[in-house]
Design an enzyme around this catalytic site. Structure first.
Site, PDB file in Angstrom:
ATOM      1  N   ALA A  61      13.054   7.754   6.787  1.00 39.33           N
ATOM      2  CA  ALA A  61      12.205   8.707   6.061  1.00 39.33           C
ATOM      3  C   ALA A  61      12.458  10.130   6.532  1.00 39.33           C
ATOM      4  CB  ALA A  61      10.728   8.336   6.236  1.00 39.33           C
ATOM      5  N   ASN A  89      12.990   3.421  14.719  1.00 42.03           N
ATOM      6  CA  ASN A  89      13.147   1.985  14.545  1.00 42.03           C
ATOM      7  C   ASN A  89      14.216   1.673  13.508  1.00 42.03           C
ATOM      8  OD1 ASN A  89      12.011  -0.624  15.401  1.00 42.03           O
ATOM      9  ND2 ASN A  89      11.693  -0.868  13.188  1.00 42.03           N
ATOM     10  N   GLY A  95      18.953  -3.222   7.891  1.00 40.66           N
ATOM     11  CA  GLY A  95      19.901  -2.598   6.971  1.00 40.66           C
ATOM     12  C   GLY A  95      19.879  -3.138   5.551  1.00 40.66           C
ATOM     13  N   ARG A 354       6.787 -13.283   3.797  1.00 41.28           N
ATOM     14  CA  ARG A 354       6.799 -13.327   5.260  1.00 41.28           C
ATOM     15  C   ARG A 354       5.502 -13.850   5.865  1.00 41.28           C
ATOM     16  NH1 ARG A 354       9.861  -7.571   6.491  1.00 41.28           N
ATOM     17  NH2 ARG A 354      11.930  -8.372   6.037  1.00 41.28           N
ATOM     18  N   GLU A 495       6.817   4.153   7.240  1.00 38.19           N
ATOM     19  CA  GLU A 495       5.849   3.207   7.791  1.00 38.19           C
ATOM     20  C   GLU A 495       4.568   3.890   8.272  1.00 38.19           C
ATOM     21  OE1 GLU A 495       7.668   0.486  10.559  1.00 38.19           O
ATOM     22  OE2 GLU A 495       5.838  -0.681  10.815  1.00 38.19           O
TER      23      GLU A 495
END
Lengths: 530, 530
Positions: A61, A89, A95, A354, A495
């Site tokens: 970002a 991070n 990727g 997830r 994030e």
């Protein structure tokens, strides 16, 4: 039913209110001005440095914001990072980039749409996603693969099909890591565009004009030395020298999540309060909550902080994201099956979202002090052999190789017949194109598990992504609680923002979120008329 | 697997850090002092009033705090409330109190324990509850029924068995409402103990000594007039006059939840962003987020804000909590069954936890613009006839009476045979003592549904409780993000706190939480040596 029954409590209370007003006697009535006020740092007497745009955080970002700010005419742009190396991070991220209507989808004949992308994200996010934000990601993210390629990012020639996605739509860097994006973007930002990047510089405060107005700068500690032995999210570390930097056009918070902050993640879920050496995280050590906390102090709206995601594809036999995660995502879960070694049976759809997989796996694992790790079993079909990190996994014993299923059963003490039955049953579903056991989506690339040697990886979920953060609008501006309006001059992306992913983020949707909103923030800050 | 494979990312990054330190040149290293700082209001030049203890909010928690502060020697105590009437949301609450090892449990021969109470709360709360806090509630709450009775609260002579509780342990006020607690506690606080209660006074700021130290007072607007027509949580209302009140021993935030704040609840779940006239809430109009937001600005830790609970027992044929909710809790769900009118079939365990029931009901209801409300069907067995609000529900057509099941089927257009089969099947389970359909716990008080007339209520979930709030320790002190330690002089209790209830609060566990922590805060503030 009678309308008379609809005597409303609101009406009742309104009457009560009027009675109360009368009882309280005369009073000043004045709506429209602000009541609660934010408490940002006031403007300092002297600025130590001046920039047009200040970006805090040097991951996806922050880099996208820096590039776009420069491209849109901001002359003095600085990206700050508290860590000794840049990339945050993002540099150890997997990727993976999910975008719709891409060149590779066209090449592979995959039909996709913004609507299907939204549906997948909403299904995983339990429908509490901020829809305007993910619509922006899906729509404005369609060119991202090429945008990255132009700056030197190299992608694999075929798409990945990740869990929770209806169709294959995920690009993977040739190095199977976010470093394959961070490095070329950093070079582009610094060398092509002349952007400044300053590490070892930690944000400690956001400055608003007159305390409560436009964001006009930041307070930092220059020469900051992150304490890698800290067990409290590096709080109380006052290394370095305090400085005030002015931001004439805007401050962009690209400060990431808090997966490595046992205190803040533990406040949300006490089961995650243990330090990282007991409950591992895939994140870099700097993923702490302090920048988020500062945004809350200046009045940002907290969103979805209690939703913390663990990655179900990690290995208990290495720390962090490691090399196993990429293998498991690309191969183990897609071409293989995951079984409970006690029963030899599958227990979930290996491509489910997830959160669902994590909960199913922790059920099998049981007590973390005496864990029963499930394993994925895959064979030597083309998809598995193409997994970029397989070789490294074998070198590091994260993935083990066996000549027969019997050998697998022997090594892990699995009931042999049950395991063989399970593999046969699954192979039948693959041939039929429908998983009647757990509904795993079967695509043409998947073959039965029958070609020796077999590859086996133990699995454990690790704290991976914090869905929560501050509320922004589609222009990337941070919203304020007291006014419900944007805080002028304060942007956030990636994030550090809550909302796009709702209750659970789909794999490969972080990078497009970071890059799209990074670009939006950089563009808007550069064009700010302040 | 080989240990060599455990090359750690943390080790790698540590090396990176050291390299970074070297590269950055010499720097001051100094850990242990604070870095990030809170931004509370600074001490004013002049205080307009002085108290020992200031309590913000006059519901269960605020009243318990006020009583206990007085009992523990605080001389000047004031309870402030922004609303024109006192009692907050507590006064329209259902009046249900769950405690263990009570006199009524002894009388009814019910075995219970602190451990079972904790288990029930953790099951509903998805195990993310702050366990130290609920253990405190369970342990210190055992005398609450008598503590209330001593102050004039009147309880029904038998216990209720609420959804999600393993055993009956819930007291209900004779008036089936929290007003049965608020009124006697208010009288006790004011008349017996000489406590001051001041309505129309809104908190607008928390004052810390030297900006960042102990909490020493509040900023308020006296003569505040809450705007009942506000659609934005009453933000921007500056009625009344600004004053600063000093609190020599402590400020106790008993400011409730934000179920009536479409902006703040919508930030957590966009499906709840509609104003209350579209998506109803059971709460009083003052249940907004501003006090919580102020605590976040001074550095409190946000906990579980994204978990918002709807009450599955409300009626679509009246606004708010109404009279139907109490009937549905006490009778409809316990002695009756809930069926989908399209099929005539049950679709859930009617005593399951609130979140599970809410989600099951919204699945049946479908589109809120064209809703298919499910109904409960109960008969004239003793438990139903004893429900305190049945009469009022019938008067207001919230509950309808029918002579036969045929008439019920006709009125709601239900497949008659399917409905009768369902009732017969359920009746069989009641006789056998085990619900083989949905696992509803069957106790001896429950009879088959067969005694005419039959009572029917339509059901809809309404926004009811916000699990989230600020983090406290077991002494009621608010914890600060920057230090992970308590903010001296700042306490919080009740719905303004996050943690006790985790992902979903069990019915009848709010009052014990409010009263126990209200008492703790009042006692600790009064004894504060400041």
């Amino acid at each position: 039913m009678s309308n008379d029954s609809n005597s409303t409590r609101r009406d009742f209370l309104k009457k009560g209110a009027l009675a109360g007003v009368a009882a309280a006697g005369s009073m000043t009535l004045g709506f429209g001005t602000k009541n609660a006020s934010a408490r940002a740092l006031p403007t300092p007497e002297k600025w130590d440095a001046e920039y047009d745009v200040i970006i805090v955080g040097s991951g996806f970002a922050g880099l996208a914001a820096g590039i776009t700010a420069k491209e849109n005419g901001a002359e003095k742009v600085v990206i700050l990072d508290k860590m000794p190396v840049n990339g945050g991070n993002s540099i150890i991220n997997g990727g993976l980039l999910a975008v719709v209507n891409s060149k590779l989808q066209e090449k592979e004949g995959i039909e996709d749409s913004v609507e299907l992308y939204l549906k997948d994200l909403l299904d995983a996010g339990q429908d509490i996603n901020h829809k305007d934000l993910i619509k922006t990601v899906a729509t404005e993210g369609q060119d991202l693969a090429e945008w990255c390629s132009e700056k030197g990012v190299e992608w694999n020639p075929t798409l990945e099909h990740l869990g929770g996605h209806s169709v294959p739509r995920t690009y993977l860097t040739t190095v199977s890591s976010g470093s394959g994006i961070v490095r070329p973007l950093t070079t582009h930002y610094k060398d092509k565009l002349g952007g400044k990047l300053q590490t070892n510089t930690k944000l400690t405060g956001i400055v608003r004009e007159g305390n409560n107005g436009r964001v006009v700068g930041v307070r930092v500690r220059e020469g900051y030395s992150f304490d890698f032995d800290s067990t409290d999210g590096d709080r109380g570390n006052t290394s370095g020298t305090e400085k005030y930097y002015r931001a004439k056009k805007g401050v962009i918070m690209a400060t990431g999540g808090f997966s490595q902050d046992p205190f803040f993640r533990g406040a949300q879920d006490p089961n995650l309060a243990m330090p990282t050496d007991e409950l591992d995280s895939t994140n870099h050590a700097g993923a702490t909550a302090e920048a988020l906390e500062e945004m809350l102090r200046v009045g940002a709206v907290p969103v979805h902080l209690a939703w913390i995601q663990s990655g179900p594809w990690a290995s208990p036999n290495e720390s962090g994201f490691g090399v196993g995660s990429s293998y498991q995502i690309a191969a183990g879960f897609r071409y293989g099956i995951m079984v409970d070694t006690e029963t030899g049976k599958r227990f979930m759809n290996e491509l489910d979202d997830r959160r669902t997989r994590t909960m199913a796996m922790f059920d099998v694992i049981g007590d973390l002090e005496d864990p029963n790790y499930p394993i994925t079993i895959a064979d030597s079909q083309d998809g598995v052999m193409a997994a970029g990190t397989l070789e490294k996994c074998l070198e590091r014993d994260v993935v083990l190789k066996f000549d027969t299923l019997e050998a697998v059963a022997n090594h892990f003490n699995i009931p042999e017949e049950a395991l063989k039955e399970q593999v046969n049953e699954y192979n039948r579903y693959v041939k039929e194109g429908e998983d009647k056991q757990f509904g795993k989506p079967i695509d043409d690339g998947m073959k039965p598990i029958e070609k020796a040697p077999f590859y086996v990886m133990e699995g454990v979920p690790k704290v991976h992504h914090t869905m929560g953060g501050v509320m922004i609008n589609t222009e990337g501006l941070v919203i304020e609680t007291a006014t419900q309006k944007p805080i002028e001059g304060l942007y956030a992306a990636g994030e550090s923002v809550g909302g796009p992913h709702g209750a659970s983020r789909l794999g490969s949707c972080a990078i497009p979120d970071c890059l799209v909103f990074g670009r939006i923030c950089g563009r808007n800050a550069a064009r700010d008329k302040a």
